[in-house]
Design an enzyme around this catalytic site. Structure first.
Site, PDB file in Angstrom:
ATOM      1  N   TYR A   1       0.815  -1.220   0.000  1.00 42.53           N
ATOM      2  CA  TYR A   1       0.000   0.000   0.000  1.00 42.53           C
ATOM      3  C   TYR A   1       0.850   1.274   0.000  1.00 42.53           C
ATOM      4  O   TYR A   1       0.653   2.170  -0.815  1.00 42.53           O
ATOM      5  CB  TYR A   1      -0.952   0.000   1.200  1.00 42.53           C
ATOM      6  CG  TYR A   1      -1.748   1.266   1.284  1.00 42.53           C
ATOM      7  CD1 TYR A   1      -2.869   1.449   0.482  1.00 42.53           C
ATOM      8  CD2 TYR A   1      -1.356   2.318   2.110  1.00 42.53           C
ATOM      9  CE1 TYR A   1      -3.583   2.627   0.527  1.00 42.53           C
ATOM     10  CE2 TYR A   1      -2.069   3.501   2.159  1.00 42.53           C
ATOM     11  CZ  TYR A   1      -3.174   3.647   1.368  1.00 42.53           C
ATOM     12  OH  TYR A   1      -3.874   4.826   1.403  1.00 42.53           O
TER      13      TYR A   1
ATOM     14  N   ASP B   1      -8.578  -3.482  -0.981  1.00 43.05           N
ATOM     15  CA  ASP B   1      -9.735  -2.696  -1.405  1.00 43.05           C
ATOM     16  C   ASP B   1      -9.300  -1.446  -2.172  1.00 43.05           C
ATOM     17  O   ASP B   1     -10.010  -0.970  -3.047  1.00 43.05           O
ATOM     18  CB  ASP B   1     -10.561  -2.290  -0.183  1.00 43.05           C
ATOM     19  CG  ASP B   1      -9.689  -1.704   0.920  1.00 43.05           C
ATOM     20  OD1 ASP B   1      -8.938  -2.480   1.530  1.00 43.05           O
ATOM     21  OD2 ASP B   1      -9.747  -0.489   1.143  1.00 43.05           O
TER      22      ASP B   1
ATOM     23  N   LYS C   1     -11.813  -8.999   5.775  1.00 42.21           N
ATOM     24  CA  LYS C   1     -12.378  -7.671   6.007  1.00 42.21           C
ATOM     25  C   LYS C   1     -12.996  -7.169   4.707  1.00 42.21           C
ATOM     26  O   LYS C   1     -12.320  -7.075   3.691  1.00 42.21           O
ATOM     27  CB  LYS C   1     -11.284  -6.716   6.459  1.00 42.21           C
ATOM     28  CG  LYS C   1     -11.794  -5.314   6.750  1.00 42.21           C
ATOM     29  CD  LYS C   1     -10.618  -4.415   7.016  1.00 42.21           C
ATOM     30  CE  LYS C   1     -11.063  -3.011   7.339  1.00 42.21           C
ATOM     31  NZ  LYS C   1      -9.916  -2.103   7.250  1.00 42.21           N
TER      32      LYS C   1
END
Lengths: 243, 530
Positions: free
Chosen positions: B272, B307, B379
């Site tokens: 990320y 995500d 998640k």
């Protein structure tokens, strides 16, 4: 002609509203909500839903008929000062005006790490069915990404001989978006690059009226499509169109 | 209402392909593992100082700097960091005889010099450092034990766990909001960090009230929120989990603070920071390995950030990149000692609702992840990209997200706000989101157990396609290696170079005589590769 909101009959004035009061759920809370709605100019108010949100708050869904009306012909609006052009039209304007590609540098500056707005305008895939500026054959796009220093923007503007600079601010608090846009404009001014550039700012918290205050040529707000930005740039490089 | 169970074996997938993906992930991550073993970083060394008790700030106003930073900087300039900060530091402790914090302050103030001990004294200094390291590592492990004990006495929240975010910028405002959310039914509170904190090469100090679109992660803020959630958990008879972000330039230090203050989950992704924050890849991989060892020992569940791939790319076209990243995150977490139950892989419901069969496609993606990672506390993130400001349509979209989450047994549900993209949530937005989720998960609890996907049907074929594309992508990544793949822009279409981005100057190649008893003890305790 004066109009009122349309619920299920002309000028019934019906409005739906929801809000929270920092009051425990009770008959007192309901009466407080009704009285508040009356103060807001609503008549025949109904609380159709009341729910405790924890021990200290109450949520309401209400309907009421507004006592106000408006004549749409008498409101002032900022009309878009340039025509919306198609992709071939924009390409043609650039070719004819510049005889080369239009160079656009885009960046998010300051603390904001969100490139969603910038990418929506610049990237090939675009936004809301509109292709981004990269899709335009006659535009050369440099997307500098997030958290770019104003000094780095100036450097790239010079290196790329940019014609236009797009600055985006999405997430902001306490007017940080204003401060950051101003910093970029000042850096470009100090570097002597401001005057020859088309400087454009954008983000969901801005409105077009802020352009003068910020020293930008154009400010775009929430929901702006890439074609609007591209049309504006074409409009500016083409100069005033003779009537 | 039926107890939560993970529906596995409902969708036929090619298990050979899954096994191949895991093998490819192992092959790809080998370079990253060896990089992480052979380097240290300024933040990793600062984290070690924090673990043995160095804290505080020196100086005032804009001149203020955290004591761990000042000590590491002094050691770096006077001794070098190739052998680690702990031995020079404990050499000063031995010489000055005034304890850990006072020694650190003296070094920070320039009142003490730092040096590598002479050979005859090295053994004694190492023994002292090791004793403190043992205490520190025991304290991290004790946090895990305390969590287990508290859950035992207070009570465990039923799954799925509802996850909500607070982000006022002011810890004293965050606290009542977080407590209110817990009272309404939220199980996990995440305190969003101030925008831009990930790019600070230091951790701010004390209780803070001035964050932008989030609250600074500081040790004191962690402590205050932990105490507040323990208090409300006691009242509700349900342990409330606390989440923050171990990412950015101070990832190892934040991990250490989170471990010692008993945070329960940490956002911690393998790529990320590299892709979305332009942090140097070497810095990220070294910091990440250390922070994941800390999380492993502290019993913290990591949340990965796949995500994010879908918030920029098309959620249909890029579905396989999410899965490929899951395999890589799983591998890099396992080698840092995280158990499968600690690897909370993230994914999202981001397909354009205008796309025909959107709900079937989302079901296929969510169930595929469930089938590939049966032990992971997944998640699931709600729609953000296609939330338009039409709050009524948005509320429905969030309901569909909840339904897909319920039918595919997602463990952690980040509650979707109907005002996503409009403003930071109102009190009522949170309450309505909980009402929406509670209804769907109550209403669909039994249904989840009844669902089977038709053989050769659309859902099965879509899942097979995503798995195949993931496998192909991992094969390509394996050909060029992890660094080459990032340099080629294979993740999120973003090109990052090996020596580019922020924080490379904080990466130091370990010398042969690198001595760090904390890293050694941590690796041993969690069974990480060394």
């Amino acid at each position: 002609m004066e109009v009122k909101p349309y619920g299920d009959a002309r000028n019934d004035g019906l409005v739906q509203l929801s809000f929270t009061l920092p009051v425990p759920e009770s008959e007192r809370a309901r009466q407080a909500a009704l009285e508040l709605a009356r103060k807001m100019g609503f008549q025949r108010c109904q609380v159709v839903h009341m729910k405790a949100m924890g021990p200290d708050f109450t949520f309401f869904v209400m309907y009421g008929s507004t006592s106000h009306s408006i004549d749409p012909d008498l409101v002032t609006v900022t009309e878009r000062e340039f025509p919306l052009l198609t992709v071939p039209e924009i390409n043609r304007v650039i070719r004819e005006s510049l005889k080369r590609r239009l160079v656009v540098v885009g960046a998010c500056t300051g603390t904001d790490a969100h490139t969603v707005g910038l990418d929506a305008i610049l990237s090939m895939k675009g936004f809301a069915g509109d292709k981004g500026l990269e899709y335009l054959q006659e535009m050369q796009v440099v997307n500098m990404g997030a958290q770019v220093d104003p000094g780095d923007i100036v450097e790239v503007v010079r290196r790329e001989q940019a014609d236009a600079v797009l600055i985006s601010q999405v997430v902001t608090q306490r007017d940080a978006h204003i401060v950051h846009l101003t910093q970029v404009r000042e850096a470009l001014q100090t570097a002597g690059e401001r005057e020859r550039l088309i400087l454009v700012g954008g983000g969901p918290r801005f409105s077009p009226e802020q352009a003068a205050e910020l020293g930008y040529d154009r400010i775009f707000g929430r929901g702006t499509k890439p074609s609007e930005v591209a049309s504006f740039l074409a409009h500016r490089i083409a100069g005033p169109v003779p009537a | 209402m039926r107890a939560f169970e993970r529906p596995v074996g409902r969708l036929r997938i090619d298990h050979d392909a899954v096994a191949e993906c895991r093998e490819l992930a192992a092959e790809i991550s080998a370079d990253v593992e060896s990089l992480a073993r052979s380097n240290t970083t300024v933040s990793l060394e600062r984290a070690c100082l924090r673990l043995v008790g160095v804290d505080g700030v020196a100086g005032d106003g804009s001149e203020a700097a955290p004591t761990p930073n000042l000590v590491v900087d002094r050691v770096r300039s006077e001794v070098g960091l190739e052998r680690g900060v702990l031995i020079p530091f404990f050499n000063s402790v031995a010489q000055g005889g005034r304890g850990i914090q006072a020694t650190a302050e003296a070094i920070a103030a320039g009142e003490m010099t730092v040096s590598w001990p002479p050979e005859r004294e090295l053994k004694g200094v190492l023994a002292a450092a090791t004793a403190e390291a043992l205490t520190a590592v025991d304290r991290v492990a004790a946090a895990a034990q305390e969590r287990t004990a508290r859950i035992g006495s207070v009570g465990e929240a039923a799954k799925p766990w509802f996850y909500e975010i607070v982000a006022t910028g002011n810890i004293h405002e965050d606290i009542p909001q977080a407590q209110a959310a817990a009272r309404e039914g939220c199980d996990i509170v995440a305190v969003i960090r101030s925008t831009g904190q990930s790019l600070l090469d230091y951790v701010p100090y004390g209780a803070t009230t001035d964050g932008f679109a989030g609250t600074f992660a500081t040790q004191e803020n962690f402590r205050l929120m932990r105490a507040a959630l323990d208090e409300v958990g006691q009242e509700l008879g349900r342990y409330i989990r606390l989440t923050n972000y171990a990412s950015g330039l101070c990832m190892p230090e934040i991990a250490v603070m989170a471990a010692t203050e008993r945070l329960d989950m940490m956002l911690n992704d393998c790529m990320y920071g590299i892709i979305f924050r332009d942090i140097n890849m070497q810095r990220t991989f070294v910091d990440q390995h250390f922070s994941r060892m800390v999380h492993a020992l502290a019993g913290i569940v990591i949340n990965t950030g796949e995500d994010n791939y879908l918030t920029t790319a098309n959620a249909v076209d890029a579905a396989h990149t999410v899965l490929a990243s899951h395999f890589l995150n799983e591998r890099l977490a396992s080698v840092a000692g995280l158990r499968r139950e600690q690897i909370g892989l993230g994914h999202a419901f981001e397909i354009d609702p205008e796309v025909p069969d959107q709900i079937a496609l989302e079901l296929a993606h969510a169930q595929l992840v469930r089938e590939c990672f049966p032990d992971a506390p997944l998640k699931y993130m709600p729609p953000t990209k296609h939330m338009t400001g039409n709050i009524f349509q948005g509320f429905l979209l969030d309901g569909m997200f909840n339904l897909v989450g319920a039918l595919t047994g997602q463990d952690i549900i980040l509650l979707g706000m109907m005002t996503e993209g409009v403003h930071t949530p109102f009190l009522s937005d949170r309450d309505l989101a909980l009402e929406n989720a509670s209804y769907i998960f109550r209403g669909a609890a039994t249904l989840a157990g009844e669902i089977r996907f038709e053989e050769g049907g659309d859902v099965e074929r879509r899942a097979a396609q995503v798995l195949e594309e993931c496998c192909q992508m991992l094969r390509k990544v394996a050909e060029v290696g992890m660094f080459g793949a990032i340099e080629a822009g294979m993740f999120a279409d973003t090109v990052r170079t090996r020596d580019g981005g922020k924080g490379l100057d904080g990466v130091i190649r370990k010398g042969e005589s690198y001595l760090n008893p904390i890293v050694d003890l941590l690796s041993d305790r969690v069974g990480a590769t060394r």
